[in-house]
Write a protein that holds these residues in place. Sequence first.
Motif, mmCIF file in Angstrom:
data_model
loop_
_atom_site.group_PDB
_atom_site.id
_atom_site.type_symbol
_atom_site.label_atom_id
_atom_site.label_comp_id
_atom_site.label_asym_id
_atom_site.label_seq_id
_atom_site.Cartn_x
_atom_site.Cartn_y
_atom_site.Cartn_z
ATOM 1 N N THR A 45 8.863 20.346 -9.305
ATOM 2 C CA THR A 45 9.387 18.983 -9.305
ATOM 3 C C THR A 45 8.677 18.202 -8.212
ATOM 4 O O THR A 45 8.523 18.675 -7.093
ATOM 5 C CB THR A 45 10.912 18.933 -9.072
ATOM 6 O OG1 THR A 45 11.194 19.450 -7.779
ATOM 7 C CG2 THR A 45 11.658 19.771 -10.081
ATOM 8 N N GLN A 47 8.449 14.391 -6.188
ATOM 9 C CA GLN A 47 9.048 13.084 -5.941
ATOM 10 C C GLN A 47 7.915 12.214 -5.438
ATOM 11 O O GLN A 47 7.246 12.596 -4.462
ATOM 12 C CB GLN A 47 10.119 13.231 -4.870
ATOM 13 C CG GLN A 47 11.138 12.129 -4.883
ATOM 14 C CD GLN A 47 12.189 12.362 -3.825
ATOM 15 O OE1 GLN A 47 11.920 12.252 -2.641
ATOM 16 N NE2 GLN A 47 13.371 12.730 -4.253
ATOM 17 N N VAL B 23 2.370 23.348 -0.778
ATOM 18 C CA VAL B 23 1.676 22.603 -1.829
ATOM 19 C C VAL B 23 1.617 21.118 -1.479
ATOM 20 O O VAL B 23 0.594 20.454 -1.695
ATOM 21 C CB VAL B 23 2.355 22.844 -3.194
ATOM 22 C CG1 VAL B 23 1.882 21.838 -4.226
ATOM 23 C CG2 VAL B 23 2.066 24.257 -3.678
ATOM 24 N N GLY B 26 -1.132 20.702 0.878
ATOM 25 C CA GLY B 26 -2.400 20.821 0.162
ATOM 26 C C GLY B 26 -2.752 19.552 -0.588
ATOM 27 O O GLY B 26 -3.892 19.090 -0.548
ATOM 28 N N LEU B 27 -1.765 18.970 -1.266
ATOM 29 C CA LEU B 27 -2.012 17.738 -2.024
ATOM 30 C C LEU B 27 -2.421 16.613 -1.081
ATOM 31 O O LEU B 27 -3.331 15.835 -1.390
ATOM 32 C CB LEU B 27 -0.762 17.341 -2.812
ATOM 33 C CG LEU B 27 -0.489 18.181 -4.059
ATOM 34 C CD1 LEU B 27 0.896 17.892 -4.616
ATOM 35 C CD2 LEU B 27 -1.538 17.921 -5.136
ATOM 36 N N LEU B 30 -5.888 16.879 -0.101
ATOM 37 C CA LEU B 30 -6.780 16.534 -1.210
ATOM 38 C C LEU B 30 -6.765 15.039 -1.511
ATOM 39 O O LEU B 30 -7.397 14.579 -2.461
ATOM 40 C CB LEU B 30 -6.380 17.315 -2.470
ATOM 41 C CG LEU B 30 -6.688 18.817 -2.442
ATOM 42 C CD1 LEU B 30 -5.983 19.518 -3.587
ATOM 43 C CD2 LEU B 30 -8.182 19.053 -2.526
ATOM 44 N N VAL B 32 -4.024 13.138 -2.334
ATOM 45 C CA VAL B 32 -2.917 12.651 -3.158
ATOM 46 C C VAL B 32 -1.744 12.388 -2.209
ATOM 47 O O VAL B 32 -0.885 13.243 -1.995
ATOM 48 C CB VAL B 32 -2.531 13.690 -4.235
ATOM 49 C CG1 VAL B 32 -1.548 13.086 -5.221
ATOM 50 C CG2 VAL B 32 -3.756 14.195 -4.967
ATOM 51 N N ALA B 34 0.607 9.860 -2.269
ATOM 52 C CA ALA B 34 1.814 9.173 -2.742
ATOM 53 C C ALA B 34 2.954 10.146 -3.026
ATOM 54 O O ALA B 34 4.098 9.728 -3.208
ATOM 55 C CB ALA B 34 1.496 8.375 -3.997
ATOM 56 N N ILE B 35 2.660 11.433 -3.053
ATOM 57 C CA ILE B 35 3.701 12.408 -3.352
ATOM 58 C C ILE B 35 4.483 12.723 -2.085
ATOM 59 O O ILE B 35 3.905 12.994 -1.034
ATOM 60 C CB ILE B 35 3.078 13.675 -3.982
ATOM 61 C CG1 ILE B 35 2.489 13.300 -5.341
ATOM 62 C CG2 ILE B 35 4.120 14.778 -4.128
ATOM 63 C CD1 ILE B 35 1.770 14.414 -6.037
ATOM 64 N N GLN B 36 5.814 12.633 -2.185
ATOM 65 C CA GLN B 36 6.649 12.748 -0.984
ATOM 66 C C GLN B 36 7.353 14.090 -0.884
ATOM 67 O O GLN B 36 7.725 14.530 0.199
ATOM 68 C CB GLN B 36 7.688 11.630 -0.992
ATOM 69 C CG GLN B 36 7.034 10.262 -0.956
ATOM 70 C CD GLN B 36 8.019 9.153 -1.193
ATOM 71 O OE1 GLN B 36 9.117 9.386 -1.677
ATOM 72 N NE2 GLN B 36 7.625 7.945 -0.869
ATOM 73 N N ASP B 37 7.585 14.714 -2.017
ATOM 74 C CA ASP B 37 8.288 15.997 -1.968
ATOM 75 C C ASP B 37 7.865 16.863 -3.144
ATOM 76 O O ASP B 37 7.643 16.350 -4.245
ATOM 77 C CB ASP B 37 9.801 15.773 -1.994
ATOM 78 C CG ASP B 37 10.562 17.042 -1.610
ATOM 79 O OD1 ASP B 37 10.060 17.794 -0.757
ATOM 80 O OD2 ASP B 37 11.636 17.288 -2.179
ATOM 81 N N VAL B 38 7.765 18.141 -2.893
ATOM 82 C CA VAL B 38 7.414 19.111 -3.937
ATOM 83 C C VAL B 38 8.383 20.276 -3.823
ATOM 84 O O VAL B 38 8.638 20.756 -2.721
ATOM 85 C CB VAL B 38 5.972 19.645 -3.749
ATOM 86 C CG1 VAL B 38 5.621 20.630 -4.857
ATOM 87 C CG2 VAL B 38 4.959 18.524 -3.714
ATOM 88 N N ARG B 39 8.930 20.699 -4.938
ATOM 89 C CA ARG B 39 9.718 21.929 -4.950
ATOM 90 C C ARG B 39 9.211 22.800 -6.094
ATOM 91 O O ARG B 39 8.903 22.299 -7.170
ATOM 92 C CB ARG B 39 11.218 21.645 -5.109
ATOM 93 C CG ARG B 39 11.804 20.973 -3.874
ATOM 94 C CD ARG B 39 13.292 20.834 -3.975
ATOM 95 N NE ARG B 39 14.015 22.041 -3.623
ATOM 96 C CZ ARG B 39 14.285 22.421 -2.379
ATOM 97 N NH1 ARG B 39 13.869 21.711 -1.363
ATOM 98 N NH2 ARG B 39 14.968 23.525 -2.148
#
Lengths: 82, 82
Positions: A45, A47, B23, B26-27, B30, B32, B34-39
């Motif tokens: 997922t 956000q 991750v 890592g993003l 690289l 990216v 704009a992504i604030q959270d990864v699960r």
Amino acid sequence: MIYNIQIKVMPLKELLDPQGKAVLGGLQNLGVTAIQDVRIGKHITLQLEAASEKDARDLAEQACKKLLANPVMEFYEIELVN
Amino acid sequence: MIYNIQIKVMPLKELLDPQGKAVLGGLQNLGVTAIQDVRIGKHITLQLEAASEKDARDLAEQACKKLLANPVMEFYEIELVN
């Protein structure tokens, strides 16, 4: 705007999935014998902040291509939930 | 009848997800950003033989409880697709 994105990354259908096979064996040993096949992948997922739904999808696509999925062995599906 | 079941197993919302945090880092490296959270969790597909939709769901529930998910750290969602 904040978007929530669900990504499913699974091993390609043509490939053997050893983790799935191991779990299938485990389930049968535990007495759950009606299950015939198991495949295991990742569920991710994200956000993220984006201006539009299309931008959000593009960003997720970019993240998949750059890091999240290995196209040699996996396919992915992106789903936007909000 | 053969049923296809999709199961999502994710770390509980209250818990830290170190794999997701790695991750995310890592993003950002690289580009990216704009992504604030990864699960990150597991996505499991089951193919099973059952007499009814309810039986299929019960079997999947049983598989989750017995082997697929660890309720101390994870929650799961079962979805029937046919």
